[in-house]
Design a protein around this motif. Structure first.
Motif, PDB file in Angstrom:
ATOM      1  N   ALA A 292      12.052  -1.230 -13.117  1.00 60.19           N
ATOM      2  CA  ALA A 292      12.292   0.137 -12.658  1.00 60.19           C
ATOM      3  C   ALA A 292      11.787   0.317 -11.230  1.00 60.19           C
ATOM      4  O   ALA A 292      12.437   0.975 -10.402  1.00 60.19           O
ATOM      5  N   PHE A 293      10.644  -0.277 -10.940  1.00 61.10           N
ATOM      6  CA  PHE A 293      10.072  -0.227  -9.588  1.00 61.10           C
ATOM      7  C   PHE A 293      11.021  -0.895  -8.591  1.00 61.10           C
ATOM      8  O   PHE A 293      11.340  -0.333  -7.531  1.00 61.10           O
TER       9      PHE A 293
ATOM     10  N   GLY B 135       4.444 -10.364 -16.959  1.00 57.29           N
ATOM     11  CA  GLY B 135       4.642  -9.877 -15.599  1.00 57.29           C
ATOM     12  C   GLY B 135       5.331  -8.527 -15.534  1.00 57.29           C
ATOM     13  O   GLY B 135       5.659  -8.049 -14.438  1.00 57.29           O
ATOM     14  N   ASP B 136       5.544  -7.888 -16.674  1.00 52.45           N
ATOM     15  CA  ASP B 136       6.334  -6.648 -16.715  1.00 52.45           C
ATOM     16  C   ASP B 136       5.812  -5.551 -15.793  1.00 52.45           C
ATOM     17  O   ASP B 136       6.587  -4.795 -15.221  1.00 52.45           O
ATOM     18  N   GLY B 137       4.523  -5.433 -15.655  1.00 51.63           N
ATOM     19  CA  GLY B 137       3.965  -4.353 -14.862  1.00 51.63           C
ATOM     20  C   GLY B 137       3.707  -4.715 -13.414  1.00 51.63           C
ATOM     21  O   GLY B 137       2.942  -4.019 -12.726  1.00 51.63           O
ATOM     22  N   TYR B 138       4.348  -5.779 -12.943  1.00 49.04           N
ATOM     23  CA  TYR B 138       4.057  -6.293 -11.608  1.00 49.04           C
ATOM     24  C   TYR B 138       5.342  -6.467 -10.796  1.00 49.04           C
ATOM     25  O   TYR B 138       6.459  -6.409 -11.321  1.00 49.04           O
ATOM     26  N   CYS B 139       5.154  -6.699  -9.504  1.00 52.03           N
ATOM     27  CA  CYS B 139       6.263  -7.062  -8.627  1.00 52.03           C
ATOM     28  C   CYS B 139       5.799  -8.194  -7.728  1.00 52.03           C
ATOM     29  O   CYS B 139       4.597  -8.485  -7.625  1.00 52.03           O
ATOM     30  N   ARG B 140       6.760  -8.850  -7.079  1.00 55.42           N
ATOM     31  CA  ARG B 140       6.449  -9.936  -6.151  1.00 55.42           C
ATOM     32  C   ARG B 140       7.209  -9.717  -4.854  1.00 55.42           C
ATOM     33  O   ARG B 140       8.400  -9.396  -4.878  1.00 55.42           O
ATOM     34  N   ILE B 141       6.519  -9.887  -3.745  1.00 56.23           N
ATOM     35  CA  ILE B 141       7.156  -9.768  -2.437  1.00 56.23           C
ATOM     36  C   ILE B 141       7.089 -11.126  -1.736  1.00 56.23           C
ATOM     37  O   ILE B 141       6.061 -11.803  -1.758  1.00 56.23           O
ATOM     38  N   SER B 142       8.196 -11.536  -1.147  1.00 52.81           N
ATOM     39  CA  SER B 142       8.268 -12.800  -0.426  1.00 52.81           C
ATOM     40  C   SER B 142       7.905 -12.595   1.036  1.00 52.81           C
ATOM     41  O   SER B 142       8.225 -11.562   1.632  1.00 52.81           O
ATOM     42  N   LEU B 143       7.272 -13.602   1.620  1.00 54.68           N
ATOM     43  CA  LEU B 143       6.935 -13.582   3.040  1.00 54.68           C
ATOM     44  C   LEU B 143       7.973 -14.332   3.874  1.00 54.68           C
ATOM     45  O   LEU B 143       7.728 -14.639   5.043  1.00 54.68           O
ATOM     46  N   CYS B 144       9.127 -14.591   3.285  1.00 52.31           N
ATOM     47  CA  CYS B 144      10.157 -15.387   3.963  1.00 52.31           C
ATOM     48  C   CYS B 144      11.156 -14.512   4.721  1.00 52.31           C
ATOM     49  O   CYS B 144      12.369 -14.771   4.714  1.00 52.31           O
TER      50      CYS B 144
ATOM     51  N   PRO C 227       2.748   0.907  -9.565  1.00 51.36           N
ATOM     52  CA  PRO C 227       2.125   2.174  -9.969  1.00 51.36           C
ATOM     53  C   PRO C 227       2.510   2.573 -11.395  1.00 51.36           C
ATOM     54  O   PRO C 227       3.607   2.243 -11.878  1.00 51.36           O
ATOM     55  N   ALA C 228       1.631   3.292 -12.039  1.00 52.17           N
ATOM     56  CA  ALA C 228       1.828   3.683 -13.442  1.00 52.17           C
ATOM     57  C   ALA C 228       3.035   4.589 -13.632  1.00 52.17           C
ATOM     58  O   ALA C 228       3.556   4.705 -14.753  1.00 52.17           O
ATOM     59  N   GLU C 229       3.497   5.233 -12.569  1.00 45.36           N
ATOM     60  CA  GLU C 229       4.643   6.138 -12.702  1.00 45.36           C
ATOM     61  C   GLU C 229       5.941   5.401 -13.031  1.00 45.36           C
ATOM     62  O   GLU C 229       6.913   6.016 -13.477  1.00 45.36           O
ATOM     63  N   PHE C 230       5.958   4.070 -12.821  1.00 46.75           N
ATOM     64  CA  PHE C 230       7.142   3.280 -13.141  1.00 46.75           C
ATOM     65  C   PHE C 230       6.971   2.619 -14.497  1.00 46.75           C
ATOM     66  O   PHE C 230       5.893   2.111 -14.826  1.00 46.75           O
ATOM     67  N   GLU C 231       8.034   2.616 -15.269  1.00 44.12           N
ATOM     68  CA  GLU C 231       7.972   2.026 -16.612  1.00 44.12           C
ATOM     69  C   GLU C 231       7.596   0.561 -16.553  1.00 44.12           C
ATOM     70  O   GLU C 231       6.841   0.058 -17.390  1.00 44.12           O
TER      71      GLU C 231
ATOM     72  N   ASP D 193       0.841  -1.206   0.000  1.00 45.78           N
ATOM     73  CA  ASP D 193       0.000   0.000   0.000  1.00 45.78           C
ATOM     74  C   ASP D 193       0.874   1.253   0.000  1.00 45.78           C
ATOM     75  O   ASP D 193       0.607   2.219  -0.722  1.00 45.78           O
ATOM     76  N   LEU D 194       1.915   1.225   0.801  1.00 47.58           N
ATOM     77  CA  LEU D 194       2.829   2.358   0.904  1.00 47.58           C
ATOM     78  C   LEU D 194       3.502   2.643  -0.436  1.00 47.58           C
ATOM     79  O   LEU D 194       3.736   3.794  -0.810  1.00 47.58           O
ATOM     80  N   CYS D 195       3.799   1.570  -1.181  1.00 48.59           N
ATOM     81  CA  CYS D 195       4.461   1.714  -2.481  1.00 48.59           C
ATOM     82  C   CYS D 195       3.494   2.084  -3.590  1.00 48.59           C
ATOM     83  O   CYS D 195       3.922   2.316  -4.733  1.00 48.59           O
ATOM     84  N   GLY D 196       2.204   2.123  -3.288  1.00 47.64           N
ATOM     85  CA  GLY D 196       1.217   2.487  -4.293  1.00 47.64           C
ATOM     86  C   GLY D 196       0.795   1.344  -5.201  1.00 47.64           C
ATOM     87  O   GLY D 196       0.241   1.570  -6.279  1.00 47.64           O
ATOM     88  N   CYS D 197       1.041   0.110  -4.768  1.00 48.20           N
ATOM     89  CA  CYS D 197       0.691  -1.060  -5.577  1.00 48.20           C
ATOM     90  C   CYS D 197      -0.772  -1.453  -5.373  1.00 48.20           C
ATOM     91  O   CYS D 197      -1.385  -1.135  -4.351  1.00 48.20           O
ATOM     92  N   THR D 198      -1.311  -2.182  -6.339  1.00 48.33           N
ATOM     93  CA  THR D 198      -2.649  -2.768  -6.207  1.00 48.33           C
ATOM     94  C   THR D 198      -2.517  -4.279  -6.297  1.00 48.33           C
ATOM     95  O   THR D 198      -1.668  -4.797  -7.028  1.00 48.33           O
ATOM     96  N   TYR D 199      -3.382  -5.000  -5.562  1.00 48.19           N
ATOM     97  CA  TYR D 199      -3.229  -6.451  -5.469  1.00 48.19           C
ATOM     98  C   TYR D 199      -4.530  -7.081  -4.991  1.00 48.19           C
ATOM     99  O   TYR D 199      -5.420  -6.409  -4.461  1.00 48.19           O
TER     100      TYR D 199
END
Length: 384
Positions: free
Chosen positions: A335-336, A358-367, A327-331, A307-313
């Motif tokens: 880049a994000f 997957g170009d417009g996405y990111c992944r965060i690990s819970l590890c 967020p759309a501000e990142f290519e 949420d802080l990074c402006g992502c949607t999920y």
């Protein structure tokens, strides 16, 4: 020396490169918080470690082992599949223990693909599917998974392809990286599609016990063994990633075919490790519940970070990762990822490493521990 042609187009694994960069940053004093890798930081059940210690102390357990694995481990796998997935497997003929399921991906490709053969590969999906197909001399045919279609195959689009050279189809549910839960209707369609076109459906199933109340196997579908091979692993489900214990399950003929290749690649798995793995498969529900309670707490913090990074999920994801649109501000996700790595010293995986979809996405690990995720949130707050 000239490299073998099979390495053309095969680069070093992304995480191998990135971990070296992060190591260099850490040596310079950056103390990067790595929220990218899905390597469990929690230990296995204490009884598992106890078995390994006790068995390793015996004088007669250090010889080469059977290429098919210990009967004790195979029976434990069969019981585990029956108890959790309601799938009946013959421990003698339908199970092949592996030195990690990642090697099983390679074994399957080397067993069935000739030069010029094709394999359907999910985009986005685990990068090893693509590299294993190429290393075996095969060609990858992407099939797109989209958010609009709940990250599930578009079977109408698949039917429009020239499938005459396709021998394998790689599928993975709960899906990585998107966290999409398996769907019974999709599983039924996969079986029908494989049978119609004589395509071996290879299901990679290592995430079904993490933040998921109903683990399922593709082999539970009627007549699935006719057309399905399923990989599974103790890496994620039992916090044993470094132990390298996996399994391949399917019809006896398929298991024997893969064994023809595997038996030329290794000399079996250390027996005390196999016996400890068998013990891991016998843990009760309370242990899984304890592990998942920890992951739930971490997931709540990961929501805050995204949420802080402006992502949607979506909050309907399962597994040990969260997949989010940047967020759309990142290519793109690269880049994000680089922005937060270099500005906040927090590493998040760019979605593009899993394929162009997957170009417009990111992944965060819970590890990572709650404390580390909280620290990551604090660092990101300072640059927002």
């Amino acid at each position: 020396m000239q490299l073998a042609k099979r390495l053309n187009g095969i680069g070093e694994y992304y995480f191998s490169q990135k971990l070296r960069e992060i190591d260099t940053m850490n040596k310079a004093g950056d103390n990067v918080i790595n929220l990218g890798i899905g390597s469990p930081d929690l230990p296995p059940h204490p009884e598992v470690i106890k078995v390994l210690q006790e068995e390793s102390a015996k004088p007669n357990v250090h010889a080469y082992q059977s290429y098919k694995g210990s009967p004790i481990l195979r029976q434990a796998i069969a019981d585990w599949y029956q108890n959790w997935y309601n799938v009946q497997l013959d421990a003698d003929t339908e199970i092949l223990p592996l030195i990690g399921s990642k090697e099983g991906i390679m074994h399957i490709c080397m067993t069935y693909l000739n030069e010029g053969d094709q394999a359907l590969v999910p985009n986005p999906g685990y990068p090893t599917y693509r590299s294993a197909v190429k290393l075996a001399g095969g060609e990858c045919v992407d099939y797109a998974l989209t958010e609009a279609n709940n990250w599930q195959p578009d079977f109408e689009a698949l039917e429009q392809l020239d499938l005459s050279k396709v021998k394998l189809m790689w599928v993975n549910y709960p899906q990585m990286p998107t966290g999409q839960l398996p769907d019974a209707a999709v599983f039924a369609k996969l079986i029908a599609f494989g049978k119609k076109h004589q395509i071996l459906i290879c299901h990679d199933n290592p995430y079904s016990f993490i933040l998921n109340e109903e683990p399922v196997s593709l082999l539970a579908q009627p007549d699935a063994k006719d057309i399905v091979l399923e990989l599974n692993s103790l890496s994620k489900s039992h916090n044993m990633a470094g132990w390298r214990v996996g399994m391949l399950c399917g019809a006896a003929d398929r298991i024997n075919e893969v064994l023809r290749f595997k038996s030329n690649m290794d000399s079996g798995m250390y027996l005390p490790l196999q016996l400890a793995a068998a013990k891991a498969l016998q843990v009760d529900n309370s242990w899984y519940d304890t592990v998942n309670e920890e992951y739930k707490r971490r997931r709540e913090l990961a929501y805050q970070l995204l949420d802080l990074c402006g992502c949607t999920y979506s909050k309907q994801q399962v597994g040990m990762f969260l997949w989010a649109k940047v967020p759309a501000e990142f290519e793109n996700g690269f880049a994000f990822s680089d922005h937060f790595l270099y500005k906040a010293k927090v590493f998040l995986t760019p979605g593009g490493i899993f394929g162009s979809a997957g170009d417009g996405y990111c992944r965060i690990s819970l590890c990572s521990s709650e404390a580390r995720i909280k620290e990551a949130i604090s660092r990101i707050e300072t640059i927002i």
